[in-house]
Design an enzyme around this catalytic site. Structure first.
Site, PDB file in Angstrom:
ATOM      1  CB  SER A   1       8.030  -2.584  -3.037  1.00  0.00           C
ATOM      2  OG  SER A   1       7.300  -2.548  -4.267  1.00  0.00           O
TER       3      SER A   1
ATOM      4  CD  GLU B   1       8.707  -1.147   6.168  1.00  0.00           C
ATOM      5  OE1 GLU B   1       8.761  -1.955   7.193  1.00  0.00           O
ATOM      6  OE2 GLU B   1       7.629  -0.743   5.725  1.00  0.00           O
TER       7      GLU B   1
ATOM      8  CB  ALA C   1      -0.965  -0.008   1.217  1.00  0.00           C
TER       9      ALA C   1
ATOM     10  CG  ASP D   1      -2.523  -5.982   4.618  1.00  0.00           C
ATOM     11  OD1 ASP D   1      -3.432  -5.791   3.758  1.00  0.00           O
ATOM     12  OD2 ASP D   1      -1.815  -6.917   4.963  1.00  0.00           O
TER      13      ASP D   1
ATOM     14  CE1 TYR E   1     -16.440 -25.225 -26.568  1.00  0.00           C
ATOM     15  CE2 TYR E   1     -16.979 -24.511 -28.917  1.00  0.00           C
ATOM     16  CZ  TYR E   1     -16.743 -25.480 -28.019  1.00  0.00           C
ATOM     17  OH  TYR E   1     -16.328 -26.559 -28.445  1.00  0.00           O
TER      18      TYR E   1
ATOM     19  NE  ARG F   1       1.230   6.102 -11.597  1.00  0.00           N
ATOM     20  CZ  ARG F   1       1.702   5.193 -10.662  1.00  0.00           C
ATOM     21  NH1 ARG F   1       2.821   4.699 -11.008  1.00  0.00           N
ATOM     22  NH2 ARG F   1       0.691   4.400 -10.030  1.00  0.00           N
TER      23      ARG F   1
ATOM     24  CB  CYS G   1       0.673 -13.433  -2.352  1.00  0.00           C
ATOM     25  SG  CYS G   1      -0.562 -12.514  -1.488  1.00  0.00           S
TER      26      CYS G   1
ATOM     27  CB  VAL H   1       6.746   6.732  12.041  1.00  0.00           C
ATOM     28  CG1 VAL H   1       5.991   7.866  12.480  1.00  0.00           C
ATOM     29  CG2 VAL H   1       7.629   7.120  10.687  1.00  0.00           C
TER      30      VAL H   1
END
Length: 544
Positions: free
Chosen positions: A38, A32, A11, A279, A421, A21, A42, A80
């Site tokens: 990053s 961090e 996040a 999270d 299909y 951007r 998973c 922090v």
């Protein structure tokens, strides 16, 4: 503008990248406390199982990357400690040097993620006990396996991480027992689908203990709540996570009913200029609009992007989630989206359920069956939720269902979907089509279906029920539904007069198609209460 982000995993980095951007002049800093940023959380079980040889593939971006590509300063090993919203500053500690300093912000994003839930168990701090949450924990597990060569392991928890670790430990030749404190496995599945999966795993000789908790962990054993002692050289605690909200609580940021940070659909907290994502936050259900806590990588990236956009003048709003999830377990795939049967009932929906067993593609292309459980609202006829257990093509179908639920599709619309299909990919009528047909027939065409549990309830009630097995006699002799009579489909018209027209009649075959044909014959000959057994004998047997 000076933007400070607390947290540099999914996040936090997504938020910072989106902010850059939108605004190339902003000063963007990420703090961090971990050393890896990053990364793909998973993918960690597959590094442990050596499907991914180099853990660097899961950590492709470092601080230098973000500085070079985005002109974002990422400081790892910096924690922090607190936030002062009045002065708009944070207090930061350099973990390596213990230096503490203050930094000013104009906008602040809290992306502190979540931490494993650590139960109070004797021996939980032993060196052979692991929680898989970050890159370093994955390295520690891999190193333990390589150096200690464990023969036996216990995994606590049957969620995504628990089952993914089961597969990857067994691939290393470790004898694994997986335990679950509930009376069913896999939190995202209803009891009938969970039992179907459990029976499939038992056939693979997987050791599963339900209604079990660990009370003591030793160097070579684990003691359970019933005093059972299991051999165990290592323990994986896959007991879920809790949102990291301490720094938010201390500054007066509102915490939601799920005990995660409460945000609006722009990721704003109740304190001006402080946002949160990932999270550590509470989101909401697309279907009910009610708060939910769903710590998923996909949601973290999405909410991060929304926070970064709105901080820099954008207007993206979060639209909720369906708790869509999928995981691989040996050669099987398990997926779900939307509400479960239990959740739908708790929300007050009057529901229609169906179990549909169909192959992902024709048998001449080695198609394998999947079981699809679908839940629909009888009043609006909208799809509420879907669960699938299968092999190939499950991902495709669950994404179709997630899209349908998101846009409020009704059951009759499923048949009309123009899905791709070709024999290497699907059947002419896709399992998605069949699911819609079954539900539409049940709701609108007087072709009701009955689940195994509903059948058991009717039998217990004392109401007269005649259960008709429409399969050939050989199949009936091998196994059948309790108290059923065998009248093969081809003989049904000649023998049906022996049945009571006023009684409840339940037809079934192996998977449902012939059972539906038998149901049609009964209805067309004036029988009033005729049901087809959902999922046929195959699901009835597999979910017992």
């Amino acid at each position: 503008m000076r933007l400070i982000v607390i947290g540099a995993v999914a996040a936090g980095t997504s938020a910072a990248a989106k902010a850059r951007r939108n605004d190339d002049n902003a000063e963007i800093v990420i703090y961090e406390k971990d050393r890896d940023i990053s990364y793909s959380g998973c993918g960690l079980p597959y590094y442990i199982g050596k499907e991914i040889e180099d853990i660097g593939e899961l950590t492709p971006r470092d601080s230098a990357f973000f500085k070079k590509k985005y002109n974002i300063d990422v400081f790892t090993g910096y924690e922090v400690l607190n936030i002062n919203p009045d002065l708009k500053e944070v207090e930061v500690k350099n973990i390596n040097t213990n230096e503490v300093f203050k930094d000013k912000y104009d906008k602040l994003i809290i992306a502190t993620g979540a931490s494993p839930f650590i139960p109070g168990i004797e021996g939980i701090d032993n060196s052979n006990v692991f929680f898989l949450r970050n890159v370093q924990s994955a390295r520690n597990i891999r190193n333990f396996i390589d150096n200690k060569k464990p023969k036996h392991a216990v995994i606590a928890g049957t969620g995504f991480i628990g089952f993914e670790m089961l597969e990857n430990l067994m691939s290393d030749g470790v004898n694994v027992t997986i335990i679950e404190m509930q009376n069913k496995i896999t939190p995202n599945l209803d009891e009938d689908m969970a039992k179907f999966l459990e029976n499939a795993l038992i056939k693979k000789k997987i050791n599963i203990l339900k209604n079990s908790t660990i009370t003591k962990i030793g160097d070579k054993s684990v003691t359970l709540n019933d005093n059972t002692v299991l051999k165990s050289d290592m323990v994986i605690m896959a007991t879920g996570v809790r949102p990291n909200t301490e720094i938010a609580r201390e500054v007066g940021i509102e915490i939601g009913v799920t005990k995660a940070i409460k945000v609006n659909n722009r990721m704003e907290t109740n304190i001006p200029d402080i946002y949160a994502c990932g999270d550590c936050i509470e989101t909401f259900s697309t279907i009910t609009g009610k708060p939910v806590y769903r710590p998923l990588g996909s949601t973290a990236n999405k909410t991060g992007r929304i926070a970064g956009d709105n901080i820099t003048g954008g207007n993206i709003e979060y639209r909720g989630n369906l708790s869509t999830g999928i995981f691989k377990l040996f050669d099987m795939t398990i997926a779900s989206t939307g509400l479960s049967e239990k959740e739908a009932i708790e929300e007050g929906y009057d529901i229609q359920i169906c179990h549909n067993i169909k192959p992902d593609k024709p048998s001449y292309f080695h198609g394998k069956e999947m079981v699809i459980k679908a839940i629909a609202d009888k009043n609006t006829e909208k799809i509420l939720g879907v669960q699938i257990i299968g092999y190939e093509g499950v991902d495709k179908r669950i994404d179709v269902f997630a899209t349908l639920i998101t846009y409020g599709a009704k059951v009759d619309e499923l048949f009309h979907l123009d899905l791709a299909y070709a024999p290497p990919f699907s059947t002419t009528k896709d399992p998605v089509h069949y699911t819609g047909m079954i539900l539409d027939n049940a709701l609108n065409n007087n072709r009701p279906i009955i689940t195994s549990n509903e059948l058991k309830d009717i039998v217990k009630s004392g109401e007269k029920v005649q259960i008709v097995d429409a399969r050939v006699s050989k199949q009936y002799d091998e196994a059948h539904v309790d108290n059923s009579v065998n009248i093969p489909h081809k003989n049904l018209r000649n023998q049906m007069e022996n049945l009571d027209k006023d009684a409840v009649i339940v037809t079934y075959c192996n998977k449902g198609v012939t059972g539906n044909a038998a149901q049609n014959i009964f209805i067309n000959h004036g029988y009033k209460k005729v049901y087809n057994l959902s999922g046929g004998h195959k699901f009835y047997k597999g979910s017992k």
